[in-house]
Design an enzyme around this catalytic site. Structure first.
Site, short mmCIF file in Angstrom:
data_model
loop_
_atom_site.label_atom_id
_atom_site.label_comp_id
_atom_site.label_asym_id
_atom_site.label_seq_id
_atom_site.Cartn_x
_atom_site.Cartn_y
_atom_site.Cartn_z
N ASP A 1 24.06 -11.61 4.12
CA ASP A 1 24.12 -12.44 3.10
C ASP A 1 25.78 -12.56 2.58
OD1 ASP A 1 23.65 -14.12 0.75
OD2 ASP A 1 24.01 -12.42 -0.55
N GLU B 1 10.47 4.21 2.95
CA GLU B 1 11.78 4.07 2.11
C GLU B 1 12.80 3.86 2.95
OE1 GLU B 1 8.23 4.95 -0.61
OE2 GLU B 1 8.95 5.63 1.37
N LEU C 1 0.83 -1.26 0.11
CA LEU C 1 -0.18 0.09 0.06
C LEU C 1 0.92 1.19 0.06
CD1 LEU C 1 -2.90 -1.17 2.31
CD2 LEU C 1 -2.95 -1.16 -0.09
N CYS C 2 2.17 1.15 -0.33
CA CYS C 2 2.98 2.50 -0.24
C CYS C 2 2.76 2.84 -1.89
CB CYS C 2 4.34 2.03 -0.13
SG CYS C 2 4.70 1.89 1.56
N HIS C 3 2.95 4.21 -1.78
CA HIS C 3 2.76 5.21 -3.11
C HIS C 3 4.25 4.89 -3.72
CE1 HIS C 3 -0.73 6.68 -1.22
NE2 HIS C 3 -1.05 6.96 -2.26
#
Length: 158
Positions: free
Chosen positions: A128, A114, A76-78
């Protein structure tokens, strides 16, 4: 501070928030993540001694790329036109690395997600790259440290 969940409509269904009425303002957010590992692991990462290459450079690039893809990862992020993303990586004692991610834009919605996605992805990238020498590493303390801009005002973690 708003107490309603803005991503739910009147029927309790998830939806993307309408931001068309919101003015464009300068917005900035800073988030952190911490990678905790054995002192030898942290020294190897910070010293550039991993066989996979420069883990710090790769983690910075991964964090920046992740910030740009946030709306593809979080439903639901723009999509946001980011004007700046920066990743700072530093040793935090002998057994941890601190990742600070900042994101900026001028627009109708904030950049908290973000910054959080950037910090977490940079930490995951370091994990990683170093997991061959320390699979017991832990990523901790992912949180928003500060945000500015927008109608909800500024936030600074105490």
């Amino acid at each position: 501070m708003a107490s309603e969940l803005t991503h739910l409509n009147d029927r309790g269904e998830a939806h993307i928030v309408d931001i068309s009425h919101k003015p464009a303002t300068r917005r900035r957010a800073v988030a952190q993540a911490r990678l905790v590992g054995q002192p030898h692991t942290i020294a190897t990462i910070m010293g550039g001694g991993l066989s996979k290459g420069d883990a710090l450079a790769v983690a910075r690039i991964a964090g920046i790329m992740a910030a740009k893809k946030t709306s593809e990862l979080i439903p639901l992020c723009h999509p946001i036109a980011l004007t700046k993303v920066a990743i700072e990586i530093s040793e935090f004692g002998e057994d941890a690395i601190l990742i600070l991610a900042s994101a900026e834009t001028t627009g109708p919605t904030g950049v908290e997600m973000e910054a959080l996605v950037a910090a977490s992805t940079a930490a995951l990238t370091l994990y990683d790259m170093a997991k061959a020498i320390d699979r017991a590493m832990v990523i901790t303390d992912l949180c928003l440290l500060e945000k500015s801009g927008g109608a909800s005002g500024d936030f600074v973690r105490a």
